[in-house]
Design a protein around this motif. Structure first.
Motif, PDB file in Angstrom:
ATOM      1  N   TRP A  46       0.875  -1.184   0.000  1.00 21.23           N
ATOM      2  CA  TRP A  46       0.000   0.000   0.000  1.00 21.23           C
ATOM      3  C   TRP A  46       0.909   1.231   0.000  1.00 21.23           C
ATOM      4  O   TRP A  46       1.391   1.668   1.042  1.00 21.23           O
ATOM      5  N   THR A 266      -0.407  -4.429 -11.566  1.00 19.69           N
ATOM      6  CA  THR A 266       0.122  -3.062 -11.522  1.00 19.69           C
ATOM      7  C   THR A 266      -0.370  -2.248 -12.710  1.00 19.69           C
ATOM      8  O   THR A 266      -0.786  -1.095 -12.566  1.00 19.69           O
ATOM      9  N   LEU A 269      -4.114  -1.303 -12.394  1.00 20.76           N
ATOM     10  CA  LEU A 269      -4.344  -0.224 -11.433  1.00 20.76           C
ATOM     11  C   LEU A 269      -3.839   1.115 -11.965  1.00 20.76           C
ATOM     12  O   LEU A 269      -4.414   2.165 -11.658  1.00 20.76           O
ATOM     13  N   SER A 270      -2.786   1.089 -12.764  1.00 18.59           N
ATOM     14  CA  SER A 270      -2.234   2.342 -13.282  1.00 18.59           C
ATOM     15  C   SER A 270      -3.186   3.017 -14.263  1.00 18.59           C
ATOM     16  O   SER A 270      -3.084   4.224 -14.494  1.00 18.59           O
ATOM     17  N   SER A 288      -0.301   5.068 -17.134  1.00 15.90           N
ATOM     18  CA  SER A 288       0.328   5.591 -15.928  1.00 15.90           C
ATOM     19  C   SER A 288       1.442   6.542 -16.296  1.00 15.90           C
ATOM     20  O   SER A 288       2.026   6.450 -17.371  1.00 15.90           O
ATOM     21  N   PRO A 366       0.841  -2.041  -6.371  1.00 19.00           N
ATOM     22  CA  PRO A 366       0.203  -1.011  -7.197  1.00 19.00           C
ATOM     23  C   PRO A 366       1.258  -0.060  -7.756  1.00 19.00           C
ATOM     24  O   PRO A 366       2.424  -0.113  -7.362  1.00 19.00           O
ATOM     25  N   LEU A 370      -0.554   5.509  -7.232  1.00 15.41           N
ATOM     26  CA  LEU A 370      -1.878   4.901  -7.112  1.00 15.41           C
ATOM     27  C   LEU A 370      -2.934   5.983  -6.854  1.00 15.41           C
ATOM     28  O   LEU A 370      -2.805   6.792  -5.940  1.00 15.41           O
ATOM     29  N   ALA A 374      -8.447   4.049  -7.764  1.00 10.21           N
ATOM     30  CA  ALA A 374      -7.872   2.711  -7.889  1.00 10.21           C
ATOM     31  C   ALA A 374      -7.686   2.067  -6.520  1.00 10.21           C
ATOM     32  O   ALA A 374      -7.878   0.854  -6.356  1.00 10.21           O
ATOM     33  N   ALA A 375      -7.329   2.870  -5.520  1.00  8.92           N
ATOM     34  CA  ALA A 375      -7.143   2.321  -4.172  1.00  8.92           C
ATOM     35  C   ALA A 375      -8.445   1.772  -3.618  1.00  8.92           C
ATOM     36  O   ALA A 375      -8.477   0.701  -2.997  1.00  8.92           O
ATOM     37  N   LEU A 378      -9.207  -1.492  -5.496  1.00  9.91           N
ATOM     38  CA  LEU A 378      -8.344  -2.575  -5.044  1.00  9.91           C
ATOM     39  C   LEU A 378      -8.773  -3.069  -3.670  1.00  9.91           C
ATOM     40  O   LEU A 378      -8.826  -4.281  -3.419  1.00  9.91           O
TER      41      LEU A 378
END
Length: 633
Positions: A46, A266, A269-270, A288, A366, A370, A374-375, A378
């Motif tokens: 995190w 990864t 999430l990006s 990202s 991540p 991040l 997205a957090a 997730l």
């Protein structure tokens, strides 16, 4: 390794028992082993990191000094709805491994205690600043972070999340100096973070850019005290799912454990970004700011990693694709159990959960930047997996159980994508040059500890991995602030220019004034004065120690002897007492020696006496006349 421990034990036991003629395990035990083999055991990183903004300058001195920030970006990130605030809110209450840049916590604490904002990018003078207004949001964010990490694993990155690849790929004296600077502030930074968060943190975690490694990176990592590296696959052999022990060649303790992570998660999430100012705008699916991470990692990772990232290889699939989630810019709850922002989009959560379930890696990582959206997604995916029983969240220390021996590739095999984003040799040299400016300044400071610490920290911030997401000009502008601050500080300690002085023959004094524009006392200076005509004017105090309080002027009186009429030039200059080197420019002024003869003095005195006698005689006559006059009737 924990992930496969039960399965391996089952296989070994079955072989041994079969060889001994012992009946196999009951089918229920076999089913239990199979079920455990299907369970995903993973540590979830995190990340709490951001681009640095605190400079080396501060207004005031001592405990009350207020640091100067280049802008108020962090206040926006800490406020409700800001990225860093939403990350903290989304991670709260979940069994994740917090990975923190210690400099970010220290910067937040500095803001909470009161800070300044530079008026312009061109000014390095702390006087040219205004009071920052993010004190309360920084204090609130720290309180939320402290609550969120209570009872959890908190791992610290090297100070300011140092770009390990940039330093390791440019060996030399500059890299050695900068490595020493960063490692020198590590212990103090950990103590400060531990106090701020009210918990013990764990050092020794490295996160190379894009997760790519080679022998140069692993070797440098040990100098930073790193024992575990988060890697995405490129440069790591074997390229399987197991953690890998790498021998860095730095002695018996020179070993680093590489923890492979799934680049597909990864990458997914990006692509989930926070909406813009318009709350009706869906999260963006643009790449990202670390585009090479996805490309290089996906192309160089193992086949199992490639298969896990396959669902995200096209714009029409993967996390965030077709998302219709919304986020409240104010950060107010909208039915979200995480306590901030809108509830994550169910379709996005389902896609993320599918990627996590397919992962065979010991850690899930991540992107550094991040987003809050997205957090939250997730977090919801993790909740779904633990609720359904197929996800077992563990800590980073458990994720490196049962590693296999392996090796890192040579630097020549390092991927071109992440290499292109590295800090250049010129940028590293500019940061290293600040050590020369600092060495000059601290020679004259009465107590140089605070200044040394602030400059070293600013230098470390110039080496942050976060600059990869910015233009080169952003890092160069930030670094130049430190150089300008040092240059301005040196120039602010100077001799005050003088006009022509007039002296009479004999012993006298000549005042020379030092202007200390620094906000702290100086004690390492020496004033040297010389006469251009010693026959006419002799300097008796050629060298005098100079001390001056902060933000003040100090006048030193030089004993001289004037011998003859005429003009003489006096030159004064400051020198450092430690090594006798000149400080600033010399200051030259004229002294006019004027003598008066005895005869001239006699004439002047006689004239004064005559004038006094004449005045007395006149007054006497006036009184006699008044006395002889008849009375008026």
């Amino acid at each position: 390794m924990t992930r496969y421990g039960a399965a391996r034990a089952w296989v070994v036991s079955a072989v041994l028992l079969g060889a001994l003629g012992v009946p196999a395990l009951p089918s229920a035990r076999a089913a239990e082993a199979d079920a455990d083999a299907d369970t995903v055991h993973a540590a979830v990183v995190w990340p709490v990191v951001a681009t640095p903004h605190m400079t080396a300058a501060a207004l005031g001195s001592g405990p009350g000094a207020q640091p100067v920030f280049d802008d108020d970006t962090l206040a926006t990130l800490f406020a409700a709805g800001g990225r860093l605030r939403e990350i903290v809110d989304a991670g709260k209450g979940r069994d994740v491994s917090w990975v923190v840049d210690p400099d970010l916590v220290i910067a937040a604490q500095a803001m909470a205690n009161g800070y300044r904002l530079a008026d312009s990018a061109d000014s390095s003078n702390p006087q040219d600043s205004t009071r920052g207004t993010g004190q309360s949001v920084a204090r609130s964010w720290l309180a939320e972070l402290k609550e969120a990490v209570e009872g959890r694993d908190v791992w610290l990155l090297p100070y300011a999340d140092t770009d390990l690849a940039s330093l390791s790929h440019r060996p030399g004296s500059a890299t050695d100096d900068l490595t020493e600077v960063v490692t020198g502030i590590t212990d103090d930074a950990k103590e400060r973070v531990d106090r701020a968060l009210g918990t013990g943190t764990r050092p020794g975690l490295g996160w190379p850019a894009d997760g790519a490694v080679d022998t140069a990176i692993t070797q440098l990592s040990t100098e930073f005290g790193v024992t575990r590296l988060l890697v995405s696959g490129p440069g790591l052999s074997p390229a399987g799912p197991d953690p890998v022990t790498l021998d860095t060649g730095s002695g018996s303790d020179g070993k680093v454990t590489a923890l492979p992570y799934d680049s597909g998660v990864t990458a997914a999430l990006s692509r989930i970004e926070d909406p813009g100012p318009d709350p009706e705008v869906s999260p963006s699916l643009t790449p990202s700011p670390f585009p090479s991470a996805t490309a290089s990692s996906s192309s160089s990772s193992s086949s199992s990693s490639s298969s896990s990232s396959a669902p995200d290889s096209s714009p029409g699939s993967g996390a965030g694709s077709g998302s219709s989630s919304r986020s409240s810019p104010s950060g107010s709850a909208s039915g979200d159990e995480d306590g901030g922002g809108a509830a994550p989009d169910p379709a996005t959560v389902a896609r993320l959960a599918a990627l996590v379930k397919k992962s065979t890696r010991p850690v899930l990582v991540p992107p550094r930047d991040l987003s809050g959206t997205a957090a939250r997604a997730l977090g919801a995916a993790l909740d779904s997996g633990t609720k359904d029983g197929w996800l077992d969240l563990e800590g980073i220390r458990a994720a490196d159980d049962d590693p296999v021996k392996g090796r890192a590739a040579a630097p020549a095999a390092y991927p071109a994508g992440p290499r292109a984003g590295e800090l250049t040799s010129a940028q590293l040299a500019s940061v290293d040059d600040d050590l020369d400016g600092l060495a000059t300044l601290v020679k004259v400071l009465a107590d140089p500890k605070a200044t040394t610490a602030s400059v070293h920290a600013a230098m470390a911030r110039s080496l942050s991995t976060a600059w990869r997401a910015e233009d080169d000009a952003a890092q160069e502008t930030f670094q130049r602030r430190t150089s300008d601050f040092l240059a301005t500080s040196v120039k602010s300690l100077r001799l005050v220019p003088k006009t022509t002085l007039t002296l009479t023959p004999g012993d006298s004094t000549v005042p020379v004034t030092v202007d200390n524009g620094l906000q702290q006392a100086v004690a390492g200076l020496e004033l040297r004065v010389s006469s251009g005509d010693a026959e006419r004017l002799r300097v008796n105090d050629a060298r005098l120690a100079v001390e001056a309080a902060g933000s003040s002027t100090h006048t030193t009186h030089i004993d001289v002897t004037a011998k003859a009429n005429g003009k003489a030039r006096i030159t004064a200059r400051l020198y450092t007492r430690g090594d006798g080197k000149p400080w600033g420019e010399p200051m030259t002024f004229e002294v006019d020696v004027t003598s008066v003869s005895t005869g001239a003095i006699t004439v002047v005195v006689a004239g004064v006496v005559l004038i006094v006698l004449a005045a007395a005689f006149r007054m006497h006559r006036v009184r006699r006349r008044r006395g002889a006059a008849p009375p008026v009737e």
